[in-house]
Design an enzyme around this catalytic site. Structure first.
Site, short mmCIF file in Angstrom:
data_model
loop_
_atom_site.label_atom_id
_atom_site.label_comp_id
_atom_site.label_asym_id
_atom_site.label_seq_id
_atom_site.Cartn_x
_atom_site.Cartn_y
_atom_site.Cartn_z
N TYR A 105 0.80 -1.25 0.02
CA TYR A 105 -0.18 0.03 -0.23
C TYR A 105 0.75 1.25 0.02
O TYR A 105 2.07 1.11 0.03
CB TYR A 105 -0.86 -0.30 1.28
CG TYR A 105 -0.39 0.28 2.56
CD1 TYR A 105 0.53 -0.56 3.15
CD2 TYR A 105 -0.54 1.73 3.23
CE1 TYR A 105 0.92 -0.20 4.62
CE2 TYR A 105 -0.14 2.06 4.28
CZ TYR A 105 0.78 1.10 5.02
OH TYR A 105 1.23 1.42 6.27
N ARG A 163 8.35 4.05 -4.61
CA ARG A 163 8.42 2.92 -3.47
C ARG A 163 7.24 1.90 -3.75
O ARG A 163 7.64 0.90 -3.56
CB ARG A 163 8.18 3.75 -2.01
CG ARG A 163 8.42 2.89 -1.12
CD ARG A 163 8.28 3.43 0.40
NE ARG A 163 6.75 3.86 0.48
CZ ARG A 163 6.63 4.79 1.57
NH1 ARG A 163 7.44 5.05 2.38
NH2 ARG A 163 5.55 5.50 1.59
N ARG A 177 -8.40 -20.98 -1.47
CA ARG A 177 -6.99 -20.42 -0.47
C ARG A 177 -6.08 -21.19 -0.54
O ARG A 177 -6.27 -22.54 -0.56
CB ARG A 177 -7.54 -20.21 0.92
CG ARG A 177 -6.79 -20.05 2.08
CD ARG A 177 -7.06 -20.12 3.37
NE ARG A 177 -6.21 -19.62 4.27
CZ ARG A 177 -5.43 -20.56 5.05
NH1 ARG A 177 -5.64 -21.89 4.84
NH2 ARG A 177 -4.52 -20.18 5.95
N LYS A 200 6.48 -1.84 1.87
CA LYS A 200 5.19 -1.46 2.51
C LYS A 200 3.92 -2.47 2.30
O LYS A 200 3.10 -2.16 1.58
CB LYS A 200 5.04 0.01 1.91
CG LYS A 200 4.02 0.96 2.83
CD LYS A 200 4.14 2.30 2.35
CE LYS A 200 3.22 3.23 3.26
NZ LYS A 200 3.20 3.05 4.60
N GLU A 236 11.48 2.43 14.61
CA GLU A 236 10.58 3.62 14.07
C GLU A 236 9.51 3.45 14.81
O GLU A 236 9.05 2.84 15.61
CB GLU A 236 10.41 3.45 12.49
CG GLU A 236 9.53 2.00 12.26
CD GLU A 236 9.69 1.51 10.71
OE1 GLU A 236 9.56 2.82 9.88
OE2 GLU A 236 9.71 0.55 10.47
N1 PDD Z 1 2.48 5.16 7.29
N2 PDD Z 1 7.19 3.81 9.06
C1 PDD Z 1 6.21 3.14 8.95
C2 PDD Z 1 6.14 1.77 9.54
C3 PDD Z 1 5.04 3.54 8.28
O1 PDD Z 1 3.90 2.85 8.22
C4 PDD Z 1 5.02 4.75 7.56
C5 PDD Z 1 4.02 5.35 7.08
C6 PDD Z 1 6.39 5.43 7.78
C7 PDD Z 1 6.36 6.80 6.96
O2 PDD Z 1 6.65 6.66 5.68
P1 PDD Z 1 6.07 7.93 5.01
O3 PDD Z 1 6.99 9.30 5.22
O4 PDD Z 1 6.34 7.53 3.39
O5 PDD Z 1 4.59 8.04 5.06
C8 PDD Z 1 7.57 5.16 8.38
C9 PDD Z 1 1.43 5.63 6.59
C10 PDD Z 1 1.23 6.73 6.65
C11 PDD Z 1 0.31 4.95 7.07
O6 PDD Z 1 0.35 3.50 7.50
O7 PDD Z 1 -0.80 5.36 7.21
#
Ligand code: PDD
Length: 286
Positions: free
Chosen positions: A33, A52, A101, A150, A182
């Site tokens: 996503y 990304r 599945r 992601k 993070e």
């Molecule tokens: N989340 N680290 C994690 C684990 C994240 O899920 C996100 C973003 C970031 C920051 O990435 P970016 O600057 O590209 O948004 C770092 C999004 C916003 C979400 O899950 O809603």
């Protein structure tokens, strides 16, 4: 007004949009996503999010269902149809819905991917949290080893956010081998003696698009940046701290595990970087 969402080539009212119960996103969290913010009805850092996404798909052996130009057109169409001036566009691509599945990946020639996008209107620039700052707690990082991809495996980040809530905090910073990785949905930073410290890129963290932009602005403004791991103890002794993400931009952090940082108010570096990021994003949004 019912929200219009995008599902597999169609723009539909949200209550008419459907995804199969056999969708691998639903059964296996087999999907990726992106979240792209919208300011003044325009998309922030779109090229970074599109790049990304390509990388996440490639790392999981998923084809790209469309070009980044087509993706941009869908994002814009949804923003226009839903009259979004400020908020986010959420995009999810899964490996689709095979007949049954099965742990084995389906043949992409037989099983088309599922592509879903929707918008969320939300005030981002005048956020009350930016005035007060966030309280974070630390929790162990027990996620899988490829956090640079992601994926929609967000159960632990969601559990972590609830742990923070129950502890009277706003968010959690995850710790692995003694060092902060993070935040649950954001990248984490501390500031000490004017130096901005944030974990280096690797498989342990998501390569934030906001992170890349903010660090570039910080360097342009002659601020010192150190990309290295830091501990919770170092964070508690820092002058200030903040997080970055597409949905929060730059957001100050004012306490870590109950210890107030500096005077317990949002610090000057976080405030300045937030201003710069919003100003530059306004100019560059598409
Ligand atoms: N989340 N680290 C994690 C684990 C994240 O899920 C996100 C973003 C970031 C920051 O990435 P970016 O600057 O590209 O948004 C770092 C999004 C916003 C979400 O899950 O809603």
């Amino acid at each position: 007004m019912s929200r219009i969402v995008y599902v597999n080539g169609e723009y539909l009212p949200e209550d008419q949009a459907r995804v199969s119960v056999f969708d691998r996103g639903f059964l296996f969290a087999d999907g990726v996503y992106e979240v792209t913010s919208v300011i003044d009805g325009k998309l922030v850092d779109f090229p970074g999010h599109a790049a990304r996404l390509e990388r996440s798909l490639a790392e999981l052996d998923m084809p790209s269902p469309m070009t980044s130009g087509e993706l941009l057109a869908i994002h814009r169409e949804l923003v226009a149809r839903n009259d979004v001036t400020e908020g986010m566009v959420y995009l999810q691509i899964t490996r689709g819905a095979p007949a049954d599945r099965d742990f084995v990946f389906p043949d992409p020639a037989e099983t088309p991917q599922t592509v879903v996008l929707f918008t969320q209107s939300k005030g981002l620039v005048d956020s009350p949290a930016a005035q007060t700052g966030l309280k974070v707690i630390s929790i162990p990082d027990i996620r899988w080893g490829r956090r640079d991809i992601k994926t929609v495996q967000l159960l632990y980040p969601s559990v972590g956010k609830m742990m923070a809530r129950r502890a009277g905090a706003d968010d959690a910073w995850m710790v692995e081998d003694g060092f902060v990785t993070e935040g649950t949905s954001n990248n984490a930073y501390i500031v000490k003696d004017g130096r901005i410290i944030t974990r280096q890129l690797g498989n342990e963290i998501l390569h934030g698009i906001t992170r890349a932009a903010v660090l570039a602005f910080a360097r342009e403004a002659q601020m010192q940046v150190e990309e290295r791991p830091f501990t919770i103890e170092e964070a508690q002794a820092a002058d200030e701290a903040f997080i970055t993400s597409a949905s929060t931009f730059v957001m100050p952090v004012v306490s870590v595990d109950g210890v107030a940082l500096g005077d317990g108010k949002p610090g000057p570096v976080a405030r300045r970087l937030r201003e710069i990021y919003i100003e530059q994003s306004r100019k560059a949004a598409v």
